[in-house]
Design an enzyme around this catalytic site. Sequence first.
Site, short mmCIF file in Angstrom:
data_model
loop_
_atom_site.label_atom_id
_atom_site.label_comp_id
_atom_site.label_asym_id
_atom_site.label_seq_id
_atom_site.Cartn_x
_atom_site.Cartn_y
_atom_site.Cartn_z
N CYS A 163 20.94 81.11 -40.30
CA CYS A 163 20.47 80.72 -41.68
C CYS A 163 19.40 81.52 -42.00
O CYS A 163 17.98 81.82 -41.31
CB CYS A 163 20.32 79.29 -41.56
SG CYS A 163 19.29 78.70 -43.08
N ASN A 164 19.61 82.33 -43.19
CA ASN A 164 18.41 83.31 -43.52
C ASN A 164 17.14 82.42 -43.91
O ASN A 164 16.04 83.04 -43.71
CB ASN A 164 18.88 83.99 -44.88
CG ASN A 164 20.18 85.17 -44.65
OD1 ASN A 164 19.52 86.24 -44.54
ND2 ASN A 164 21.12 84.68 -44.59
N THR A 165 17.18 81.54 -44.49
CA THR A 165 15.95 80.77 -44.73
C THR A 165 15.26 80.22 -43.47
O THR A 165 14.13 80.51 -43.50
CB THR A 165 16.32 79.47 -45.73
OG1 THR A 165 16.94 79.95 -46.91
CG2 THR A 165 14.94 78.61 -46.06
N GLU A 171 30.52 75.98 -52.58
CA GLU A 171 30.88 74.86 -52.10
C GLU A 171 31.84 73.99 -52.95
O GLU A 171 32.31 73.40 -52.47
CB GLU A 171 29.50 73.94 -51.72
CG GLU A 171 28.66 74.80 -50.65
CD GLU A 171 27.94 73.67 -49.83
OE1 GLU A 171 27.37 72.71 -50.25
OE2 GLU A 171 27.30 73.96 -48.63
N SER A 209 21.86 75.51 -41.83
CA SER A 209 21.58 74.17 -42.88
C SER A 209 22.85 73.49 -42.93
O SER A 209 22.94 72.28 -43.47
CB SER A 209 20.75 74.72 -44.12
OG SER A 209 21.70 75.69 -44.58
N TYR A 225 18.52 74.39 -47.33
CA TYR A 225 17.19 74.51 -46.66
C TYR A 225 16.46 75.53 -47.75
O TYR A 225 15.27 75.62 -47.82
CB TYR A 225 17.30 75.35 -45.32
CG TYR A 225 17.50 74.53 -44.33
CD1 TYR A 225 17.70 72.95 -44.51
CD2 TYR A 225 17.52 74.93 -42.92
CE1 TYR A 225 18.00 72.32 -43.25
CE2 TYR A 225 17.31 74.22 -41.98
CZ TYR A 225 17.79 72.86 -42.03
OH TYR A 225 17.88 72.25 -40.78
N GLY A 226 17.26 76.21 -48.78
CA GLY A 226 16.95 77.39 -49.38
C GLY A 226 15.73 77.10 -50.47
O GLY A 226 14.93 77.71 -51.18
N CYS A 242 22.19 85.36 -47.74
CA CYS A 242 22.30 84.10 -47.37
C CYS A 242 23.73 83.85 -46.80
O CYS A 242 24.78 84.66 -47.43
CB CYS A 242 22.12 83.18 -48.76
SG CYS A 242 22.77 81.62 -48.66
N THR A 243 23.97 83.15 -45.89
CA THR A 243 25.11 83.20 -45.13
C THR A 243 26.43 82.72 -46.07
O THR A 243 27.54 82.83 -45.59
CB THR A 243 25.30 82.23 -44.16
OG1 THR A 243 24.70 80.76 -44.39
CG2 THR A 243 24.26 82.79 -42.98
N HIS A 244 26.22 82.02 -47.26
CA HIS A 244 27.31 81.62 -47.91
C HIS A 244 27.85 82.83 -48.65
O HIS A 244 28.91 82.96 -49.35
CB HIS A 244 26.75 80.73 -49.31
CG HIS A 244 26.78 79.22 -48.73
ND1 HIS A 244 25.60 78.50 -47.75
CD2 HIS A 244 27.57 78.26 -48.74
CE1 HIS A 244 25.92 77.48 -47.75
NE2 HIS A 244 26.90 77.04 -48.34
#
Lengths: 274, 274
Positions: free
Chosen positions: A76-78, A155, A14, A45-46, A187-189
């Site tokens: 992206c996990n979502t 972010e 995303s 996207y989450g 979650c990739t973050h």
Amino acid sequence: MIPVREAPIGVFDSGVGGLTVAREIMRQIPKERIVYFGDTARVPYGTKSQDTVIRYSRQIARFLRTRNVKAIVIACNTASAYALETLKEELELPIMGVVKPGARVAARASTGGNIGVIATEATVGSHIYRDYIQSLRPGARVCEKACPLFVSLVEEGWLKDPVTEAVAERYLQEMKERRVDTLILGCTHYPLIRSTVRKVIGEEVTLVNPAYETAIELRELLRREGMDNQGHNKTEENPYEFFVSDAAERFKAFANSILPFDITSTRQINIEEY
Amino acid sequence: MIPVREAPIGVFDSGVGGLTVAREIMRQIPKERIVYFGDTARVPYGTKSQDTVIRYSRQIARFLRTRNVKAIVIACNTASAYALETLKEELELPIMGVVKPGARVAARASTGGNIGVIATEATVGSHIYRDYIQSLRPGARVCEKACPLFVSLVEEGWLKDPVTEAVAERYLQEMKERRVDTLILGCTHYPLIRSTVRKVIGEEVTLVNPAYETAIELRELLRREGMDNQGHNKTEENPYEFFVSDAAERFKAFANSILPFDITSTRQINIEEY
């Protein structure tokens, strides 16, 4: 047409988070070329519905096909939770997500079968981690928790920060009470605030970053399919290409803080046209 | 065709935040019908580029035209900053944003010409508030600060919360040091954490919510153009219609916490088709 083995791998997310997955692929399979797409115009996207995430993922897969990718990684996990099965049915090429590799390593690594998952609202709502872990390890207890503020904090760049720690204390309270022995950063973050999560959850909990396992499984997949690059990209000038749907400059600045090298060019495309 | 006076007003935002503006319009001009659109599939706008925000705003204006609106209110500071001038040139009907009404009231209300603006990254980066305030009141000092986490905190529902207060302390530090006498809540989400902002910034600072002034200016505009509804909607069953681009249920839950009545139906459309 270039031979399939020399074609790039498509990786999408995303936004910037999937770069943590791209980074692992670069480390584990350095001979492979990568075309990365970050949907920065429509991130995050989450908090979106399954229909919307599937529609967006389809557009991105169509775009990646135009770049002649040999395989696709949903970083992206979502999107992995919501769109992987649909895309698998619709696409002719190998495609994988980050959820199953992450769930597999957690099911294996957990000492007591007491596993936590932190992720977006969408991923948690799908219960995909819980269901897959329990299919691999019946009887495992899985505690899932949505942590929407983590993405914004990453972010904002507040990676090691008292505010981020206070938020983590709140979100991880239940995990601590339940004494989970393994925690999936779903979650990739989240790998970017790994040290804050570690501080709050404690040293004795195993932290699982699905990105690492995804890169390993991708390497196996390419070998199995006879698609692994034998090293031809060494003559290429630019083995990694980056595309975004908005604000390439902003993406570049963030990417350069994640990747082990500086991105020199990022191209913006109108993803709605695909 | 219904007479122009009885046509609805189109109000749009990147998501739910613009409901704070719709709420003011309902209060100030109760005879008017409203068609609200929240771009929940592509929220937030505050981190996106001007090109993208203009493209999205154009699509939304085209959608609102299909609902036969007589005027459009851009109830989103970012879209007002980036897209108002373009839409004004392209559309035949009256259109207004929230920035100029907010700036006007701040320029008038400020005792010492020392004004603060908190907003999204995009709005702050455009300097639209600063430029417009200084055109009205030359010599005014304007301190602008992007507060991206506020939107996520509001959407998490942490309105009166120690974490939100800690974040506000950080973001408002410079405003306090500069002793601003007036502070514009330059993002439609921010009025929802007004009491936390008030607590941190102090009692003596005037807080400006552009939504209120926007509703007043809209009333004047409609009268001037001879477009004001004389009360015909009293026979209508449903004077307020709500459309979103994603996840109508989620929107409804949030809307019902903001509006003075419960929304019964919300329709989802594919905004990319407009």
